[in-house]
Scaffold this motif. Sequence first.
Motif, PDB file in Angstrom:
ATOM      1  N   ILE A  17      69.051-105.178   0.167  1.00 32.10           N
ATOM      2  CA  ILE A  17      69.566-104.877  -1.166  1.00 32.10           C
ATOM      3  C   ILE A  17      68.455-104.284  -2.030  1.00 32.10           C
ATOM      4  O   ILE A  17      68.682-103.330  -2.780  1.00 32.10           O
ATOM      5  CB  ILE A  17      70.180-106.130  -1.819  1.00 32.10           C
ATOM      6  N   GLN A  20      67.998-100.652  -1.106  1.00 33.46           N
ATOM      7  CA  GLN A  20      69.090 -99.814  -1.602  1.00 33.46           C
ATOM      8  C   GLN A  20      69.041 -99.686  -3.122  1.00 33.46           C
ATOM      9  O   GLN A  20      69.277 -98.606  -3.669  1.00 33.46           O
ATOM     10  CB  GLN A  20      70.450-100.359  -1.157  1.00 33.46           C
ATOM     11  N   LEU A  21      68.705-100.780  -3.802  1.00 30.04           N
ATOM     12  CA  LEU A  21      68.595-100.735  -5.260  1.00 30.04           C
ATOM     13  C   LEU A  21      67.483 -99.780  -5.679  1.00 30.04           C
ATOM     14  O   LEU A  21      67.655 -98.970  -6.595  1.00 30.04           O
ATOM     15  CB  LEU A  21      68.339-102.141  -5.821  1.00 30.04           C
ATOM     16  N   ASP A  24      68.719 -96.250  -5.160  1.00 29.85           N
ATOM     17  CA  ASP A  24      69.714 -95.907  -6.180  1.00 29.85           C
ATOM     18  C   ASP A  24      69.057 -95.655  -7.534  1.00 29.85           C
ATOM     19  O   ASP A  24      69.435 -94.721  -8.249  1.00 29.85           O
ATOM     20  CB  ASP A  24      70.758 -97.017  -6.302  1.00 29.85           C
ATOM     21  N   LEU A  25      68.087 -96.479  -7.887  1.00 23.73           N
ATOM     22  CA  LEU A  25      67.400 -96.306  -9.160  1.00 23.73           C
ATOM     23  C   LEU A  25      66.621 -94.996  -9.206  1.00 23.73           C
ATOM     24  O   LEU A  25      66.663 -94.265 -10.191  1.00 23.73           O
ATOM     25  CB  LEU A  25      66.471 -97.489  -9.441  1.00 23.73           C
ATOM     26  N   CYS A 105      73.260 -99.479 -11.584  1.00 28.22           N
ATOM     27  CA  CYS A 105      72.641 -99.835 -10.296  1.00 28.22           C
ATOM     28  C   CYS A 105      72.502-101.348 -10.146  1.00 28.22           C
ATOM     29  O   CYS A 105      72.824-101.902  -9.081  1.00 28.22           O
ATOM     30  CB  CYS A 105      71.277 -99.171 -10.149  1.00 28.22           C
ATOM     31  N   CYS A 106      72.029-102.021 -11.194  1.00 31.60           N
ATOM     32  CA  CYS A 106      71.840-103.470 -11.111  1.00 31.60           C
ATOM     33  C   CYS A 106      73.174-104.201 -11.021  1.00 31.60           C
ATOM     34  O   CYS A 106      73.307-105.161 -10.256  1.00 31.60           O
ATOM     35  CB  CYS A 106      71.039-103.976 -12.307  1.00 31.60           C
ATOM     36  N   SER A 109      74.393-103.617  -7.380  1.00 26.42           N
ATOM     37  CA  SER A 109      73.572-104.219  -6.325  1.00 26.42           C
ATOM     38  C   SER A 109      73.440-105.729  -6.444  1.00 26.42           C
ATOM     39  O   SER A 109      73.292-106.412  -5.436  1.00 26.42           O
ATOM     40  CB  SER A 109      72.177-103.599  -6.335  1.00 26.42           C
ATOM     41  N   LEU A 110      73.451-106.244  -7.659  1.00 24.82           N
ATOM     42  CA  LEU A 110      73.190-107.669  -7.862  1.00 24.82           C
ATOM     43  C   LEU A 110      74.447-108.482  -8.128  1.00 24.82           C
ATOM     44  O   LEU A 110      74.359-109.684  -8.383  1.00 24.82           O
ATOM     45  CB  LEU A 110      72.199-107.842  -9.020  1.00 24.82           C
ATOM     46  N   LEU A 124      65.007-107.690  -7.533  1.00 23.74           N
ATOM     47  CA  LEU A 124      64.582-106.732  -8.551  1.00 23.74           C
ATOM     48  C   LEU A 124      63.069-106.493  -8.497  1.00 23.74           C
ATOM     49  O   LEU A 124      62.613-105.359  -8.655  1.00 23.74           O
ATOM     50  CB  LEU A 124      65.012-107.216  -9.930  1.00 23.74           C
ATOM     51  N   ALA A 127      62.516-104.260  -5.590  1.00 24.76           N
ATOM     52  CA  ALA A 127      63.064-102.929  -5.877  1.00 24.76           C
ATOM     53  C   ALA A 127      62.104-102.124  -6.748  1.00 24.76           C
ATOM     54  O   ALA A 127      61.878-100.931  -6.496  1.00 24.76           O
ATOM     55  CB  ALA A 127      64.430-103.047  -6.547  1.00 24.76           C
TER      56      ALA A 127
END
Length: 154
Positions: A17, A20-21, A24-25, A105-106, A109-110, A124, A127
């Motif tokens: 995760i 991927q986060l 994405d960010l 994004c958060c 993903s979260l 986080l 990430a």
Amino acid sequence: MLDRNILNSPTNEQWNIAHQLAIDLVRSIPSPNNKISDVEVRQVLNYLKISLRKDPENAASNFFKLILNLTNAARQLNDLEQRKRGGNRNRTKQTADKYQAVSDCCTQSLAAYKNDAESMLTILCWAVRLMKYYHQASLGKGIDKPKVSVNKII
């Protein structure tokens, strides 16, 4: 109480995760002049750290409220600047866009960890660290996950 080892030992799922986060960010946050733009992500990360120390039971829900409020406040500031001075206020619009990207994004993903602030913090933190790697990779030939096992963390 916040476990100090939690940031050093993500599970395989958390590690995936975080990757991927970070991707994405990097893809979502506008980066002027090819510089990494992680200020807004670091701000919400610091809020989550402080919230975990002060109010661990509500830290996760407060985090999601914060990212929503930051996005709304930045949009309102942008609208106010445009009405006050007229024309295009790129700086406040860019800030609003960055907070919107962080929020999107958060939230995506979260979401599975909405009641587990410590896991959110682990993901986080990693990430944010990985964003630098993926930003550099995006300047080259594309974004791919680095070949790193969970046992040998960067």
